[in-house]
Scaffold this motif. Sequence first.
Motif, mmCIF file in Angstrom:
data_model
loop_
_atom_site.group_PDB
_atom_site.id
_atom_site.type_symbol
_atom_site.label_atom_id
_atom_site.label_comp_id
_atom_site.label_asym_id
_atom_site.label_seq_id
_atom_site.Cartn_x
_atom_site.Cartn_y
_atom_site.Cartn_z
ATOM 1 N N GLY A 12 -8.839 6.052 56.188
ATOM 2 C CA GLY A 12 -9.872 7.135 56.137
ATOM 3 C C GLY A 12 -11.156 6.650 56.765
ATOM 4 O O GLY A 12 -11.442 5.503 56.631
ATOM 5 N N ALA A 13 -11.885 7.304 57.545
ATOM 6 C CA ALA A 13 -13.129 7.077 58.039
ATOM 7 C C ALA A 13 -14.179 8.040 58.199
ATOM 8 O O ALA A 13 -13.477 9.292 58.169
ATOM 9 C CB ALA A 13 -12.873 6.324 59.331
ATOM 10 N N THR A 14 -15.160 7.858 58.417
ATOM 11 C CA THR A 14 -16.443 8.592 58.511
ATOM 12 C C THR A 14 -17.332 8.405 59.528
ATOM 13 O O THR A 14 -17.604 7.016 59.957
ATOM 14 C CB THR A 14 -17.064 9.003 57.131
ATOM 15 O OG1 THR A 14 -18.052 10.070 57.430
ATOM 16 C CG2 THR A 14 -17.721 7.659 56.760
ATOM 17 N N MET A 29 -9.669 2.547 67.847
ATOM 18 C CA MET A 29 -10.372 3.183 68.833
ATOM 19 C C MET A 29 -11.417 3.924 68.348
ATOM 20 O O MET A 29 -12.503 3.849 69.129
ATOM 21 C CB MET A 29 -9.124 4.223 69.704
ATOM 22 C CG MET A 29 -10.008 4.900 70.698
ATOM 23 S SD MET A 29 -8.845 6.395 71.522
ATOM 24 C CE MET A 29 -8.916 7.667 70.039
ATOM 25 N N TYR A 30 -11.026 4.434 67.205
ATOM 26 C CA TYR A 30 -12.369 5.415 66.580
ATOM 27 C C TYR A 30 -13.350 4.329 66.018
ATOM 28 O O TYR A 30 -14.776 4.955 66.108
ATOM 29 C CB TYR A 30 -11.730 6.165 65.394
ATOM 30 C CG TYR A 30 -10.836 7.120 65.864
ATOM 31 C CD1 TYR A 30 -11.075 8.534 66.121
ATOM 32 C CD2 TYR A 30 -9.584 6.968 65.775
ATOM 33 C CE1 TYR A 30 -10.411 9.315 66.641
ATOM 34 C CE2 TYR A 30 -8.434 8.094 66.254
ATOM 35 C CZ TYR A 30 -8.924 9.247 66.453
ATOM 36 O OH TYR A 30 -8.091 10.313 66.900
ATOM 37 N N PRO A 38 -3.082 3.339 60.937
ATOM 38 C CA PRO A 38 -4.175 2.109 61.215
ATOM 39 C C PRO A 38 -3.788 1.624 62.573
ATOM 40 O O PRO A 38 -4.965 1.117 62.899
ATOM 41 C CB PRO A 38 -3.265 1.075 60.060
ATOM 42 C CG PRO A 38 -2.849 2.063 59.269
ATOM 43 C CD PRO A 38 -2.357 3.415 59.780
ATOM 44 N N ASN A 39 -2.946 1.631 63.143
ATOM 45 C CA ASN A 39 -3.037 1.029 64.544
ATOM 46 C C ASN A 39 -3.601 1.955 65.695
ATOM 47 O O ASN A 39 -3.874 1.419 66.798
ATOM 48 C CB ASN A 39 -1.292 0.975 65.044
ATOM 49 C CG ASN A 39 -0.629 2.260 65.374
ATOM 50 O OD1 ASN A 39 -1.187 3.470 65.294
ATOM 51 N ND2 ASN A 39 0.624 2.025 65.246
ATOM 52 N N MET A 86 -10.884 0.329 77.735
ATOM 53 C CA MET A 86 -10.383 1.664 77.120
ATOM 54 C C MET A 86 -11.123 2.738 77.718
ATOM 55 O O MET A 86 -10.866 3.820 78.016
ATOM 56 C CB MET A 86 -10.313 1.486 75.699
ATOM 57 C CG MET A 86 -9.200 0.805 75.001
ATOM 58 S SD MET A 86 -9.206 0.721 73.088
ATOM 59 C CE MET A 86 -8.659 2.597 73.032
ATOM 60 N N VAL A 87 -12.449 2.292 78.125
ATOM 61 C CA VAL A 87 -13.544 3.335 78.497
ATOM 62 C C VAL A 87 -13.470 3.745 79.865
ATOM 63 O O VAL A 87 -13.801 2.778 80.656
ATOM 64 C CB VAL A 87 -14.941 2.971 78.084
ATOM 65 C CG1 VAL A 87 -15.731 4.047 78.369
ATOM 66 C CG2 VAL A 87 -14.873 2.663 76.655
#
Length: 398
Positions: free
Chosen positions: A180-182, A152-153, A147-148, A1-2
């Motif tokens: 949710g993410a941080t 990536m994150y 969710p899908n 992906m990168v």
Amino acid sequence: MVDCDPSPDPRLLLKVAETQDELEACFQILHDAYVAAGFMQPHPSGLRATIYHALPTTTTLCAKWEGRVVGTLSMIRDGVFGFPMQQAFDLSAVRALPGQIAEISALAVHPEFRQTGGAVLFPLMKFMHEYCVRYFDTRHLVIAVNPNRFPMYEALLMFKRLASQEVDAYDFANGAPAVGATLDLRTAKEQMRRAYGTQPGRRNLYDYFVVRDLPNIQWPKRRYRTTNDAVMSPALLDHFFNQRTQAFQGLDERQKALLWSIYEQAEYRQVLPMLAGGEVPTMQGLRRHARHSVLCPASLHVADAGVEPQLAAHVVELSLNGCQLRVAHPLPSGTEADATVNLGEQDTSRLRLSVVRHVSFDGECHVLGCRFRAVDDAWRRCVAALESGLTAADVHAS
């Protein structure tokens, strides 16, 4: 992906969306992307402009290709409405940590540029990352994503899930599921270095996000070291939230009053939504927005015995009569000091202050509330510019 091109095509320009045409294009791309993904129902205006976009604590970035907006992303600092995702996710653990928080939201890329190997997406996210560190005074990022799209994150950008479980129906995204993410931007640097520091050129995310400067980024011009780039003039508020989307009509009485609490200048009164009965809202009891948010390097000279005589600090909030300082070492209440504050590249202020309160975050960060004994003309000019300017352009042109 990168595939991060260290030298993006010069036809790509990254900047803060500030004109009516730029904002209209951002909101249109966002609307079309959200409708296509099922995250919102089509709106008659063809725009997705939420009430958070009306706040001075929100900054919208745009990616332009040969002058045409092809991507957008918004960063929402904690303001009078909180964060969009707090309606579904518990952010108390993040709020308890030292440092400001920003929710990354409203990301969309034009369909013509979604299959280009990240030629727009990665520069836009690089711009966001650096803007949050250099300008937005942000340490923690929070996101709510489908969710899908979360892998990536998580895999590429080091986001971590919040303690909350996946939400089956996230109202802010038309009932779609969300995670949710941080991300702690301070520790992310070392994480990226370990994960990507030895990767070759276009796969080295550490070099791309932390080390390299992109000539495609057009940074805001600032006289003072403010942390917000407010662009919503009365005319723009009226255009997007009264005429185009009628978003102001859907606010409850408290939300209307909160808008009045942050847009106090007379020029805004003709476009802000009135309370029931046509009354002008009173501000008593409302949580007020920290209008004068800054990040100004400072040095303190302390005369008290037993205290380090010279301390480095940052002014993070200011007013005519006082300020908040962020320091690495605490100072007890009652401590007096002479302060030199770098308000901007050409503006330095010298003050006499007294510490009146102290808040500590796990001994790592200390915030001091200070009252002034004496201020100079440079400080007065800065406060006057912040109080009279309707937008960032007004403030920094003074």
